[in-house]
Design a protein around this motif. Structure first.
Motif, PDB file in Angstrom:
ATOM      1  N   TYR A  83       0.845  -1.194   0.000  1.00  0.00           N
ATOM      2  CA  TYR A  83       0.000   0.000   0.000  1.00  0.00           C
ATOM      3  C   TYR A  83       0.882   1.245   0.000  1.00  0.00           C
ATOM      4  O   TYR A  83       1.729   1.424   0.875  1.00  0.00           O
ATOM      5  CB  TYR A  83      -0.946   0.002   1.209  1.00  0.00           C
ATOM      6  N   ILE A  92      -7.306   4.229  -2.584  1.00  0.00           N
ATOM      7  CA  ILE A  92      -6.270   3.254  -2.258  1.00  0.00           C
ATOM      8  C   ILE A  92      -5.317   3.191  -3.441  1.00  0.00           C
ATOM      9  O   ILE A  92      -5.758   3.047  -4.587  1.00  0.00           O
ATOM     10  CB  ILE A  92      -6.852   1.842  -2.027  1.00  0.00           C
ATOM     11  N   CYS A  94      -1.775   1.076  -4.556  1.00  0.00           N
ATOM     12  CA  CYS A  94      -0.881  -0.011  -4.165  1.00  0.00           C
ATOM     13  C   CYS A  94      -0.142  -0.559  -5.376  1.00  0.00           C
ATOM     14  O   CYS A  94      -0.541  -0.337  -6.516  1.00  0.00           O
ATOM     15  CB  CYS A  94      -1.655  -1.133  -3.474  1.00  0.00           C
TER      16      CYS A  94
END
Length: 167
Positions: A83, A92, A94
């Motif tokens: 992450y 998010i 990643c």
């Protein structure tokens, strides 16, 4: 559950940026949990006819995830990533790589596939939209051509399962 589906791919010097936009009839919090809670993720991770028997998530910047997708024939495909950015209930970012069952990054050739780089980048954003959740996935670094098409199908089949899991 009604979902809207839109996918596009753009080429930048032989690397694709795959963009998939889906709308889910669920709250942002619930869709977010599907990505961040291992038990929720197991319900939808992987394309049609695949299960997710293992999902480990250390959900923090610098933390890692490790997932196993198992085909109906029993073949396992492991994936891992780190992450890079987390904005709660919004975004998010990643890395994304093939892995072995211990979480070590391996080449796609480990699974009989050619052409994937060792590391890709995935960005997922979550927006409230007319009482539903608009989720946008951007998968960067995919080689152009057939691999992009297969990746698009795999993600969309996973998101079909995600929609079902949110009911």
């Amino acid at each position: 559950m009604e979902t809207k589906n839109q996918s596009t791919a753009t080429t930048e010097s032989n690397k694709q940026k795959l963009v998939i936009v889906r709308e889910f009839d669920a709250s942002r919090e619930l869709v977010w949990k599907a990505w961040t809670d291992p038990e929720s993720c197991k319900k939808w991770w992987g394309p049609k006819n695949f299960t997710c028997p293992v999902c480990k998530i250390d959900f923090k910047v610098g933390g890692k995830y490790l997932n196993c997708m198992r085909s109906s024939e029993g073949k396992e495909f492991w994936g891992t990533g780190t992450y890079l950015e987390i904005v709660p209930i919004e975004r998010i970012v990643c890395t994304d790589s093939f892995a072995d069952e211990k979480g070590n990054v391996v080449s796609a050739t480990h699974y009989g596939m050619e052409g994937f780089p060792l590391e890709l980048r995935v960005t997922v954003t979550f927006e409230e939209h007319e009482g539903k959740t608009k989720m946008t996935l951007v998968h960067e670094g995919i080689p152009s051509g057939k691999i992009t098409d297969l990746t698009n199908v795999s993600w969309n089949e996973s998101f079909d399962k995600l929609a079902e899991s949110l009911k």
